[in-house]
Design a protein around this motif. Structure first.
Motif, PDB file in Angstrom:
ATOM      1  N   LEU A   1       0.837  -1.196   0.000  1.00 47.19           N
ATOM      2  CA  LEU A   1       0.000   0.000   0.000  1.00 47.19           C
ATOM      3  C   LEU A   1       0.873   1.249   0.000  1.00 47.19           C
ATOM      4  N   ALA A   2       0.630   2.143  -0.948  1.00 43.93           N
ATOM      5  CA  ALA A   2       1.327   3.431  -0.949  1.00 43.93           C
ATOM      6  C   ALA A   2       0.289   4.501  -0.689  1.00 43.93           C
ATOM      7  N   TYR A   3       0.585   5.379   0.269  1.00 45.67           N
ATOM      8  CA  TYR A   3      -0.413   6.377   0.664  1.00 45.67           C
ATOM      9  C   TYR A   3       0.148   7.778   0.560  1.00 45.67           C
ATOM     10  N   ASP A   4      -0.675   8.640  -0.046  1.00 50.48           N
ATOM     11  CA  ASP A   4      -0.332  10.062  -0.148  1.00 50.48           C
ATOM     12  C   ASP A   4      -1.262  10.847   0.773  1.00 50.48           C
ATOM     13  N   PRO A   5      -0.756  11.266   1.940  1.00 53.14           N
ATOM     14  CA  PRO A   5      -1.631  11.919   2.921  1.00 53.14           C
ATOM     15  C   PRO A   5      -2.203  13.247   2.430  1.00 53.14           C
ATOM     16  N   ASP A   6      -1.533  13.913   1.501  1.00 55.83           N
ATOM     17  CA  ASP A   6      -2.061  15.212   1.043  1.00 55.83           C
ATOM     18  C   ASP A   6      -3.366  15.040   0.274  1.00 55.83           C
ATOM     19  N   GLY A   7      -3.358  14.126  -0.687  1.00 49.74           N
ATOM     20  CA  GLY A   7      -4.574  13.917  -1.472  1.00 49.74           C
ATOM     21  C   GLY A   7      -5.463  12.820  -0.918  1.00 49.74           C
ATOM     22  N   GLY A   8      -4.964  12.062   0.052  1.00 50.53           N
ATOM     23  CA  GLY A   8      -5.737  10.947   0.594  1.00 50.53           C
ATOM     24  C   GLY A   8      -5.816   9.771  -0.362  1.00 50.53           C
ATOM     25  N   HIS A   9      -4.851   9.711  -1.283  1.00 50.94           N
ATOM     26  CA  HIS A   9      -4.890   8.690  -2.324  1.00 50.94           C
ATOM     27  C   HIS A   9      -4.130   7.435  -1.892  1.00 50.94           C
ATOM     28  N   LEU A  10      -4.779   6.303  -2.093  1.00 52.81           N
ATOM     29  CA  LEU A  10      -4.177   5.007  -1.763  1.00 52.81           C
ATOM     30  C   LEU A  10      -3.964   4.222  -3.042  1.00 52.81           C
ATOM     31  N   ASP A  11      -2.763   3.644  -3.151  1.00 54.02           N
ATOM     32  CA  ASP A  11      -2.439   2.836  -4.315  1.00 54.02           C
ATOM     33  C   ASP A  11      -2.084   1.459  -3.779  1.00 54.02           C
ATOM     34  N   GLY A  12      -2.810   0.431  -4.195  1.00 48.43           N
ATOM     35  CA  GLY A  12      -2.596  -0.865  -3.550  1.00 48.43           C
ATOM     36  C   GLY A  12      -2.457  -2.030  -4.507  1.00 48.43           C
ATOM     37  N   THR A  13      -1.668  -2.991  -4.071  1.00 50.83           N
ATOM     38  CA  THR A  13      -1.680  -4.298  -4.717  1.00 50.83           C
ATOM     39  C   THR A  13      -1.923  -5.318  -3.617  1.00 50.83           C
ATOM     40  N   ALA A  14      -2.929  -6.154  -3.836  1.00 51.85           N
ATOM     41  CA  ALA A  14      -3.192  -7.243  -2.902  1.00 51.85           C
ATOM     42  C   ALA A  14      -2.821  -8.538  -3.589  1.00 51.85           C
ATOM     43  N   ARG A  15      -2.001  -9.328  -2.905  1.00 52.79           N
ATOM     44  CA  ARG A  15      -1.624 -10.635  -3.425  1.00 52.79           C
ATOM     45  C   ARG A  15      -2.151 -11.654  -2.420  1.00 52.79           C
ATOM     46  N   ILE A  16      -3.117 -12.451  -2.869  1.00 54.28           N
ATOM     47  CA  ILE A  16      -3.858 -13.318  -1.957  1.00 54.28           C
ATOM     48  C   ILE A  16      -3.613 -14.777  -2.333  1.00 54.28           C
ATOM     49  N   THR A  17      -3.152 -15.555  -1.367  1.00 49.82           N
ATOM     50  CA  THR A  17      -2.939 -16.988  -1.592  1.00 49.82           C
ATOM     51  C   THR A  17      -4.094 -17.733  -0.945  1.00 49.82           C
ATOM     52  N   ALA A  18      -4.731 -18.610  -1.720  1.00 48.22           N
ATOM     53  CA  ALA A  18      -5.925 -19.301  -1.220  1.00 48.22           C
ATOM     54  C   ALA A  18      -5.988 -20.708  -1.781  1.00 48.22           C
ATOM     55  N   ARG A  19      -6.898 -21.495  -1.221  1.00 48.57           N
ATOM     56  CA  ARG A  19      -7.138 -22.849  -1.721  1.00 48.57           C
ATOM     57  C   ARG A  19      -8.616 -22.955  -2.104  1.00 48.57           C
ATOM     58  N   ALA A  20      -8.883 -23.527  -3.273  1.00 42.22           N
ATOM     59  CA  ALA A  20     -10.278 -23.692  -3.713  1.00 42.22           C
ATOM     60  C   ALA A  20     -10.928 -24.798  -2.895  1.00 42.22           C
ATOM     61  N   THR A  21     -12.147 -24.540  -2.420  1.00 38.46           N
ATOM     62  CA  THR A  21     -12.879 -25.570  -1.681  1.00 38.46           C
ATOM     63  C   THR A  21     -13.996 -26.153  -2.546  1.00 38.46           C
ATOM     64  N   GLN A  22     -14.031 -25.768  -3.811  1.00 31.07           N
ATOM     65  CA  GLN A  22     -14.937 -26.366  -4.805  1.00 31.07           C
ATOM     66  C   GLN A  22     -14.305 -26.086  -6.169  1.00 31.07           C
ATOM     67  N   ASP A  23     -14.792 -26.731  -7.217  1.00 30.26           N
ATOM     68  CA  ASP A  23     -14.380 -26.337  -8.561  1.00 30.26           C
ATOM     69  C   ASP A  23     -14.961 -24.946  -8.807  1.00 30.26           C
ATOM     70  N   LEU A  24     -14.092 -24.014  -9.189  1.00 34.09           N
ATOM     71  CA  LEU A  24     -14.521 -22.614  -9.276  1.00 34.09           C
ATOM     72  C   LEU A  24     -14.390 -22.078 -10.701  1.00 34.09           C
ATOM     73  N   SER A  25     -15.510 -21.534 -11.215  1.00 38.35           N
ATOM     74  CA  SER A  25     -15.432 -20.832 -12.498  1.00 38.35           C
ATOM     75  C   SER A  25     -15.192 -19.341 -12.272  1.00 38.35           C
ATOM     76  N   ALA A  26     -15.555 -18.862 -11.081  1.00 42.67           N
ATOM     77  CA  ALA A  26     -15.361 -17.458 -10.714  1.00 42.67           C
ATOM     78  C   ALA A  26     -15.350 -17.376  -9.204  1.00 42.67           C
ATOM     79  N   LEU A  27     -14.764 -16.309  -8.693  1.00 44.69           N
ATOM     80  CA  LEU A  27     -14.777 -16.135  -7.247  1.00 44.69           C
ATOM     81  C   LEU A  27     -14.930 -14.664  -6.914  1.00 44.69           C
ATOM     82  N   ASN A  28     -15.467 -14.420  -5.731  1.00 45.45           N
ATOM     83  CA  ASN A  28     -15.685 -13.041  -5.296  1.00 45.45           C
ATOM     84  C   ASN A  28     -14.715 -12.646  -4.198  1.00 45.45           C
ATOM     85  N   LEU A  29     -14.430 -11.345  -4.162  1.00 44.01           N
ATOM     86  CA  LEU A  29     -13.760 -10.718  -3.027  1.00 44.01           C
ATOM     87  C   LEU A  29     -14.649  -9.558  -2.614  1.00 44.01           C
ATOM     88  N   ASP A  30     -14.521  -9.120  -1.360  1.00 41.69           N
ATOM     89  CA  ASP A  30     -15.267  -7.943  -0.914  1.00 41.69           C
ATOM     90  C   ASP A  30     -14.362  -6.728  -1.039  1.00 41.69           C
TER      91      ASP A  30
END
Ligand code: ARG
Ligand code: ZN
Length: 459
Positions: A56-85
């Motif tokens: 996460l890179a944050y610029d306090p002046d503009g309140g701008h957040l620049d992010g990369t999320a790298r998520i490691t997970a295991r499928a608990t079913q055969d998945l054609s698509a998945l959701n994140l919140d």
């Protein structure tokens, strides 16, 4: 009902069990929510996260957040698509196992469709690149969480639903994972998060990148970030646990003495509750007006200045065992957090303030505010942090103590924390566990104190 209908529509649109081009049967989309009784759309089905790496890179002046999320997970079913919140922010792109994934957004559901479907049991990695000015989340009870801007930086907290305002994830307490949170911010500021600091060094633009690591499992609502001007303090607790504290400069000297008490409080709590569950500890004190409550963010609870008192400190530190290590299975089980943390206050008052727990119990009993609903069944999301969850929750524990005696109750405090260490537990897990330690059924306690409506005739 609206949620169920939406899930059905989503399922039909995405097509369940259609034969795939290459033969075989196609996977189905993971569910868009975990059907939490209070927050049905929080979390997602079909996978289990083991690790988040957030950059996460944050610029306090503009309140701008620049992010990369790298998520490691295991499928608990055969998945054609998945959701994140994820709420707010703009997604620039996403990959699944290194291949670009199709991205769709609807409300706080971010749907990723990988090029190749994921097989049940497969471990996979998702990356999401995103940016924008994060918007705080307002809870049904009117309190605010998420990414909160301060005059010089930001504080990010997430209970119960705020974490989606600053990173995409499986934002339900039942899916715990380890975290590595890298923060890039102007070098004049301090950047704190959960766990231990593993590196810190200059990068371009007069900025510093600081990496924090939370190795033990953490629910996403306990993830935190503090960026701003802070004076920090370090100490050691329990032999080898680093204690990192921070306070805004104007609060630093006034809070130093209480911050210095953390090792002593943890040592006493460890005697009572069993081994401290994490490899770091601490506390952060912010100016009033930002947060309307203190929060037990993992290893590094955060306090508005006016609630940084000994009782609240004891409460938030007790949550490290009860709430953070033993985490509710769903938001219905929140009394297991707040009842235990409140009981920890009563134990502290009994030992250091010569107020026997039975007196704390009596004053809670006398207070009408504690009788509006049973702790095991808050009427609605807006009631999850109401007085019955805290003080009637503590009354349940006191009735158990009276029934089984101090020695067995002490075993129960330690045994509960040990049995569900770094895991999740429900109210039914608790009643079954308590009965196993007591060696008999405790129906009379549960019926009246945990599940009963209204105040009984006599305590
Ligand atoms: N868990 C916090 C505590 O220890 C309170 C959080 C209140 N949050 C809210 N959305 N009302 O007391
Ligand atoms: Zn609490």
């Amino acid at each position: 009902a609206r949620t169920a209908a939406a899930l059905v529509v989503l399922g039909l649109l995405a097509g369940g069990c259609v034969p795939a081009a290459g033969g075989g049967v196609r996977g189905t989309p993971g569910a868009a929510g975990l059907k939490d009784p209070y927050y049905p759309r929080l979390g997602n089905g079909g996978y289990d996260v083991s690790r988040y790496a957030l950059d996460l890179a944050y610029d306090p002046d503009g309140g701008h957040l620049d992010g990369t999320a790298r998520i490691t997970a295991r499928a608990t079913q055969d998945l054609s698509a998945l959701n994140l919140d994820l709420s707010g922010l703009t997604v620039a792109g996403a990959t699944v196992d290194g291949e670009p994934a199709a991205v769709n957004r609807a409300g706080h559901e971010l749907t990723l469709r990988p090029r190749d479907e994921l097989r049940e049991g497969a471990e996979f990695t998702v990356t999401v690149d995103y940016a924008g000015v994060p918007e705080p989340v307002t809870d049904p009870d009117g309190s605010t969480e998420g990414w909160l801007r301060t005059p010089d930086g930001a504080v990010a907290v997430g209970q119960p639903a705020g974490s989606m305002s600053w990173f995409p994830g499986n934002h339900h307490p039942s899916d715990k994972a380890s975290y590595e949170i890298a923060l890039t911010a102007p070098s004049r500021l301090t950047a704190l998060s959960n766990g231990v600091r593993v590196s810190s060094g200059p990068v371009s633009g007069g900025r510093t990148r600081t990496v924090w690591r939370q190795t033990e499992p953490m629910a996403s609502y306990l993830a935190t970030v503090m960026i701003g001007r802070y004076e920090t303090g370090t100490a050691t607790a329990l032999g080898d646990v680093p204690v990192i504290t921070a306070a805004e400069p104007s609060l630093a000297s006034a809070t130093a003495a209480l911050r210095a008490e953390i090792p002593r409080i943890l040592a006493r709590q460890q005697d009572r509750f069993g081994p401290y569950p994490f490899s770091a500890a601490g506390a952060v004190v912010t100016r009033d007006g930002l947060l309307g409550y203190a929060l037990e963010t993992q290893t590094r609870p955060v306090f508005p200045a006016s609630s940084f008192d000994r009782t609240t400190l004891v409460h938030e530190l007790a949550h490290q065992w009860y709430g953070n290590s033993v985490t509710p299975e769903s938001w219905r089980d929140i009394w297991l957090n707040e009842g235990f943390a409140t009981y920890a206050e009563w134990l502290y008052a009994e030992e250091h303030g010569s107020v026997p727990a039975r007196e704390s119990f009596a004053s809670a009993f006398a207070d009408d505010d504690n009788w509006t609903f049973p702790p095991a069944d808050p009427p609605a999301a807006e009631n999850l942090f109401d007085p019955p969850v805290y003080r009637r929750g503590a009354m349940v524990l006191h009735k158990v103590r009276e029934t089984v005696g101090d020695r067995v109750f002490g075993e129960l405090l330690r045994g509960w924390a040990a049995k569900y260490r770094h895991a999740n537990a429900s109210t039914e897990d608790f009643t079954a566990y308590a009965e196993s330690v007591a060696g008999r059924d405790l129906d009379a306690v549960w019926k009246v104190w945990l599940y009963g409506d209204g105040r009984p005739e006599r305590p």
